[in-house]
Design an enzyme around this catalytic site. Structure first.
Site, PDB file in Angstrom:
ATOM      1  N   TYR A  26      28.291  74.686  59.889  1.00 31.57           N
ATOM      2  CA  TYR A  26      29.194  74.736  59.478  1.00 31.57           C
ATOM      3  C   TYR A  26      30.459  74.735  58.430  1.00 31.57           C
ATOM      4  O   TYR A  26      31.515  74.946  58.657  1.00 31.57           O
ATOM      5  CB  TYR A  26      29.619  72.434  59.565  1.00 31.57           C
ATOM      6  CG  TYR A  26      30.816  71.618  59.842  1.00 31.57           C
ATOM      7  CD1 TYR A  26      31.398  71.725  61.083  1.00 31.57           C
ATOM      8  CD2 TYR A  26      31.154  71.486  58.765  1.00 31.57           C
ATOM      9  CE1 TYR A  26      32.758  70.833  61.035  1.00 31.57           C
ATOM     10  CE2 TYR A  26      32.837  70.055  58.995  1.00 31.57           C
ATOM     11  CZ  TYR A  26      32.818  70.219  60.050  1.00 31.57           C
ATOM     12  OH  TYR A  26      34.132  69.558  60.486  1.00 31.57           O
ATOM     13  N   ASP A  27      30.053  74.597  57.484  1.00 33.43           N
ATOM     14  CA  ASP A  27      30.711  74.657  55.687  1.00 33.43           C
ATOM     15  C   ASP A  27      31.445  76.323  55.894  1.00 33.43           C
ATOM     16  O   ASP A  27      32.348  77.091  55.768  1.00 33.43           O
ATOM     17  CB  ASP A  27      29.817  74.963  54.447  1.00 33.43           C
ATOM     18  CG  ASP A  27      29.744  72.852  54.763  1.00 33.43           C
ATOM     19  OD1 ASP A  27      29.573  72.382  55.205  1.00 33.43           O
ATOM     20  OD2 ASP A  27      28.997  72.933  53.323  1.00 33.43           O
ATOM     21  N   GLN A  55      30.270  63.519  46.062  1.00 32.40           N
ATOM     22  CA  GLN A  55      31.095  63.166  45.003  1.00 32.40           C
ATOM     23  C   GLN A  55      32.648  63.669  46.747  1.00 32.40           C
ATOM     24  O   GLN A  55      32.731  64.852  46.369  1.00 32.40           O
ATOM     25  CB  GLN A  55      32.281  63.167  44.132  1.00 32.40           C
ATOM     26  CG  GLN A  55      32.210  64.502  43.244  1.00 32.40           C
ATOM     27  CD  GLN A  55      32.596  64.633  41.935  1.00 32.40           C
ATOM     28  OE1 GLN A  55      32.171  62.930  41.420  1.00 32.40           O
ATOM     29  NE2 GLN A  55      32.513  65.178  41.117  1.00 32.40           N
ATOM     30  N   ARG A  59      28.604  59.322  61.721  1.00 31.80           N
ATOM     31  CA  ARG A  59      29.410  59.121  60.508  1.00 31.80           C
ATOM     32  C   ARG A  59      29.977  58.160  59.950  1.00 31.80           C
ATOM     33  O   ARG A  59      29.122  57.089  61.098  1.00 31.80           O
ATOM     34  CB  ARG A  59      31.011  59.983  61.108  1.00 31.80           C
ATOM     35  CG  ARG A  59      31.014  61.620  61.330  1.00 31.80           C
ATOM     36  CD  ARG A  59      32.231  61.712  61.390  1.00 31.80           C
ATOM     37  NE  ARG A  59      32.995  61.892  62.927  1.00 31.80           N
ATOM     38  CZ  ARG A  59      33.841  62.766  62.992  1.00 31.80           C
ATOM     39  NH1 ARG A  59      35.026  63.277  61.954  1.00 31.80           N
ATOM     40  NH2 ARG A  59      33.704  62.566  64.262  1.00 31.80           N
ATOM     41  N   VAL A 101      31.706  55.933  58.753  1.00 30.76           N
ATOM     42  CA  VAL A 101      32.427  54.591  59.906  1.00 30.76           C
ATOM     43  C   VAL A 101      32.434  54.344  60.626  1.00 30.76           C
ATOM     44  O   VAL A 101      31.768  52.289  60.627  1.00 30.76           O
ATOM     45  CB  VAL A 101      34.156  54.694  59.996  1.00 30.76           C
ATOM     46  CG1 VAL A 101      34.753  54.172  59.809  1.00 30.76           C
ATOM     47  CG2 VAL A 101      34.715  55.075  58.386  1.00 30.76           C
ATOM     48  N   SER A 102      31.678  55.116  61.504  1.00 36.27           N
ATOM     49  CA  SER A 102      31.735  55.082  62.820  1.00 36.27           C
ATOM     50  C   SER A 102      29.978  53.743  62.659  1.00 36.27           C
ATOM     51  O   SER A 102      29.913  53.261  63.593  1.00 36.27           O
ATOM     52  CB  SER A 102      31.769  55.626  63.860  1.00 36.27           C
ATOM     53  OG  SER A 102      31.089  56.535  63.654  1.00 36.27           O
TER      54      SER A 102
HETATM   55  P1  NAD Z   1      34.463  64.979  67.609  1.00 42.05           P
HETATM   56  O1  NAD Z   1      33.603  66.118  67.390  1.00 42.05           O
HETATM   57  O2  NAD Z   1      35.506  64.082  67.805  1.00 42.05           O
HETATM   58  O3  NAD Z   1      36.104  66.428  68.358  1.00 42.05           O
HETATM   59  C1  NAD Z   1      35.360  67.683  68.436  1.00 42.05           C
HETATM   60  C2  NAD Z   1      36.048  67.833  70.096  1.00 42.05           C
HETATM   61  O4  NAD Z   1      35.852  69.912  69.997  1.00 42.05           O
HETATM   62  C3  NAD Z   1      35.468  67.189  71.688  1.00 42.05           C
HETATM   63  O5  NAD Z   1      36.151  66.579  71.858  1.00 42.05           O
HETATM   64  C4  NAD Z   1      34.947  68.306  71.614  1.00 42.05           C
HETATM   65  O6  NAD Z   1      33.417  68.121  72.812  1.00 42.05           O
HETATM   66  C5  NAD Z   1      35.560  69.767  71.350  1.00 42.05           C
HETATM   67  N1  NAD Z   1      34.489  70.827  70.907  1.00 42.05           N
HETATM   68  C6  NAD Z   1      33.219  70.637  70.367  1.00 42.05           C
HETATM   69  N2  NAD Z   1      32.783  72.698  70.641  1.00 42.05           N
HETATM   70  C7  NAD Z   1      33.838  73.167  71.902  1.00 42.05           C
HETATM   71  C8  NAD Z   1      33.659  74.793  72.400  1.00 42.05           C
HETATM   72  N3  NAD Z   1      33.129  75.092  72.091  1.00 42.05           N
HETATM   73  N4  NAD Z   1      34.678  74.314  73.161  1.00 42.05           N
HETATM   74  C9  NAD Z   1      35.510  73.224  73.620  1.00 42.05           C
HETATM   75  N5  NAD Z   1      35.288  72.159  73.056  1.00 42.05           N
HETATM   76  C10 NAD Z   1      34.152  71.256  72.012  1.00 42.05           C
HETATM   77  O7  NAD Z   1      35.695  65.390  65.951  1.00 42.05           O
HETATM   78  P2  NAD Z   1      37.097  65.546  65.027  1.00 42.05           P
HETATM   79  O8  NAD Z   1      36.640  64.595  64.472  1.00 42.05           O
HETATM   80  O9  NAD Z   1      38.189  65.141  66.308  1.00 42.05           O
HETATM   81  O10 NAD Z   1      37.347  67.023  64.612  1.00 42.05           O
HETATM   82  C11 NAD Z   1      38.172  67.335  65.368  1.00 42.05           C
HETATM   83  C12 NAD Z   1      38.452  68.963  64.577  1.00 42.05           C
HETATM   84  O11 NAD Z   1      38.601  68.111  62.852  1.00 42.05           O
HETATM   85  C13 NAD Z   1      37.543  69.701  63.948  1.00 42.05           C
HETATM   86  O12 NAD Z   1      37.401  71.355  63.611  1.00 42.05           O
HETATM   87  C14 NAD Z   1      37.267  69.262  62.655  1.00 42.05           C
HETATM   88  O13 NAD Z   1      35.935  70.133  62.091  1.00 42.05           O
HETATM   89  C15 NAD Z   1      37.714  68.887  62.080  1.00 42.05           C
HETATM   90  N6  NAD Z   1      37.534  67.959  60.769  1.00 42.05           N
HETATM   91  C16 NAD Z   1      37.544  66.188  61.663  1.00 42.05           C
HETATM   92  C17 NAD Z   1      37.532  66.240  60.020  1.00 42.05           C
HETATM   93  C18 NAD Z   1      36.874  63.984  60.449  1.00 42.05           C
HETATM   94  O14 NAD Z   1      37.241  64.063  59.232  1.00 42.05           O
HETATM   95  N7  NAD Z   1      37.757  63.451  61.716  1.00 42.05           N
HETATM   96  C19 NAD Z   1      37.156  65.894  58.885  1.00 42.05           C
HETATM   97  C20 NAD Z   1      37.329  68.255  58.360  1.00 42.05           C
HETATM   98  C21 NAD Z   1      37.683  68.173  59.224  1.00 42.05           C
HETATM   99  N1  UDP Z   2      25.830  57.585  55.140  1.00 45.03           N
HETATM  100  C1  UDP Z   2      25.574  56.344  54.517  1.00 45.03           C
HETATM  101  N2  UDP Z   2      24.860  55.810  55.951  1.00 45.03           N
HETATM  102  C2  UDP Z   2      24.756  56.470  57.413  1.00 45.03           C
HETATM  103  C3  UDP Z   2      26.000  57.619  58.153  1.00 45.03           C
HETATM  104  C4  UDP Z   2      26.623  58.473  56.318  1.00 45.03           C
HETATM  105  O1  UDP Z   2      25.329  56.253  54.125  1.00 45.03           O
HETATM  106  O2  UDP Z   2      24.866  55.926  57.751  1.00 45.03           O
HETATM  107  C5  UDP Z   2      26.545  58.886  53.870  1.00 45.03           C
HETATM  108  C6  UDP Z   2      26.338  59.835  54.148  1.00 45.03           C
HETATM  109  O3  UDP Z   2      24.357  60.744  53.705  1.00 45.03           O
HETATM  110  C7  UDP Z   2      27.407  61.029  53.141  1.00 45.03           C
HETATM  111  C8  UDP Z   2      28.577  59.800  53.587  1.00 45.03           C
HETATM  112  O4  UDP Z   2      28.177  58.478  53.996  1.00 45.03           O
HETATM  113  O5  UDP Z   2      26.852  60.873  52.039  1.00 45.03           O
HETATM  114  C9  UDP Z   2      29.549  60.364  55.278  1.00 45.03           C
HETATM  115  O6  UDP Z   2      29.087  60.824  55.392  1.00 45.03           O
HETATM  116  P1  UDP Z   2      29.312  60.861  57.219  1.00 45.03           P
HETATM  117  O7  UDP Z   2      28.173  61.865  57.751  1.00 45.03           O
HETATM  118  O8  UDP Z   2      30.529  60.485  57.769  1.00 45.03           O
HETATM  119  O9  UDP Z   2      30.672  62.672  56.548  1.00 45.03           O
HETATM  120  P2  UDP Z   2      30.574  63.407  54.954  1.00 45.03           P
HETATM  121  O10 UDP Z   2      31.427  63.306  54.891  1.00 45.03           O
HETATM  122  O11 UDP Z   2      28.964  63.426  55.026  1.00 45.03           O
HETATM  123  O12 UDP Z   2      30.198  64.970  56.245  1.00 45.03           O
END
Ligand code: NAD
Ligand code: UDP
Length: 316
Positions: free
Chosen positions: A148-149, A279, A189, A191-192
């Site tokens: 991912y990163d 952090q 994640r 929060v969920s």
């Molecule tokens: P999410 O997983 O809910 O949404 C991603 C969407 O992309 C999903 O609907 C999934 O089905 C679709 N997808 C995955 N692979 C695909 C493919 N090959 N073709 C078409 N669709 C595809 O995640 P999100 O939280 O809504 O994240 C959306 C974007 O924001 C991502 O690119 C993610 O990396 C970025 N982002 C989100 C967060 C966050 O905290 N939510 C933080 C940093 C970056």
């Molecule tokens: N985490 C946790 N319990 C859980 C899920 C996640 O303690 O049930 C921690 C996880 O190890 C991380 C932080 O919560 O340190 C945020 O995790 P998340 O997967 O939401 O996102 P990240 O910021 O790590 O991509």
């Protein structure tokens, strides 16, 4: 279509952020085309938009080329939760890199403006705190989060090469942890997980000692940041941090969720996953200055709305 309405493509439109973005863009009178392969996205997230005359959704995998006529592209397609992006890591890198190439190619062909949903994960396990956009990051290239990163880092590289080489109009946002309704209940994640566990009366799983920090932005605030960034002049390309600079340890988040749900859940401790950043907190000076943007929603208010969403979902 009114003269200011645009044709906008949202990849990952059935996902958490994508579905909120589609709703916002429709509310502004635009034509919105969402594409999604439903890997982590859900039809329910866009169910309320389906009757809208200006909304369309197409099942499509962005690792394959797409030919549509649009004015703007928001490239969000990519699983965002560590559990989901580590499920098929090769596909995660592919969607980040090949997906970016396909969207940049499309933007070049139709001369569209293109937005990239990048991430705070480009900073890895940061050695500078808080993180501003000049920090180059500390990423383990061979660890479980690298798919991912590094995928997202390469996507940023592609965006900036298309900008320099082809004069493409790009907007790169580095998104920090965001939460709200439409998160997948099983996406792992924090929060969920915490909310679903509390609502089910289960113990809350803390990874590590729970002292690692994150800073959480409510989804409506983030989407406002997206729209403002897209509306900037061509000289504003990013990268620009979008997130809420209010940092807290995970145990504190757990306590807040327990208090707001009134759950009797205890805390159980599990090993900290490999390369889990200790952090993370955004420096949003640039977003404040360039976009006049900052989050408005307090954590308690955002969590209350998110808890109400999951409560309805789980009791359906
Ligand atoms: P999410 O997983 O809910 O949404 C991603 C969407 O992309 C999903 O609907 C999934 O089905 C679709 N997808 C995955 N692979 C695909 C493919 N090959 N073709 C078409 N669709 C595809 O995640 P999100 O939280 O809504 O994240 C959306 C974007 O924001 C991502 O690119 C993610 O990396 C970025 N982002 C989100 C967060 C966050 O905290 N939510 C933080 C940093 C970056
Ligand atoms: N985490 C946790 N319990 C859980 C899920 C996640 O303690 O049930 C921690 C996880 O190890 C991380 C932080 O919560 O340190 C945020 O995790 P998340 O997967 O939401 O996102 P990240 O910021 O790590 O991509």
């Amino acid at each position: 279509m009114s003269s200011s309405a645009k044709r906008i493509l949202v990849t990952g439109g059935a996902g958490f952020l994508g579905s909120h973005l589609c709703a916002r863009l429709l509310a502004e009178g635009n034509d919105v085309l969402a594409v999604d392969n439903y890997f982590t996205g859900r039809r329910e997230n866009v169910a309320s938009l389906l009757g809208h005359a200006r909304f369309e959704i197409m099942r499509h995998d962005v690792t394959f080329p797409l030919y549509v006529e649009v004015d703007e592209i928001y490239n969000l397609a990519c699983p965002a939760s560590p559990v989901h992006y580590q499920f098929d890591p090769v596909q995660t890198t592919k969607v980040s890199v090949v997906g970016a190439i396909n969207m940049l190619g499309l933007a070049k062909r139709v001369k569209a403006k293109v937005f990239q949903a990048s991430t705070s994960e480009v900073y890895g396990d940061p050695t500078e705190h808080p993180q501003n956009e000049n920090y180059r990051g500390s990423v383990n290239t061979i660890g479980p989060r690298a798919c991912y990163d590094e995928g997202k880092r390469c996507a940023e590289t592609l965006f900036f090469d298309y900008y320099r080489q082809h004069r493409l109009r790009i907007k790169v946002a580095r998104i920090f942890n965001t939460y709200g309704p439409h998160m997948h209940p099983n996406d792992g994640r924090v929060v969920s997980n915490f909310i679903v566990q509390a609502l089910r009366g289960e113990d809350i799983t803390i990874y590590g000692d729970g002292m690692q920090t994150r800073a959480f932005c409510y989804v409506d605030d983030l989407i406002e940041g997206f729209v403002r960034l897209m509306a900037t002049g061509d000289d504003v390309v990013g990268p620009i941090n979008l997130g809420n600079p209010v940092e807290l340890p995970m145990v504190e988040l757990a306590r807040e969720v327990i208090a707001l749900t009134g759950a009797k859940s205890g805390l159980i401790y599990r090993p900290l996953p490999m390369d889990d950043p200790l952090q993370r907190c955004p420096d949003i000076t640039k977003a404040r200055t360039v976009l006049g943007w900052e989050p408005k929603t307090q954590l308690r208010e955002g969590l209350t709305k998110t808890i109400a969403y999951f409560d309805t979902l789980l009791s359906a």
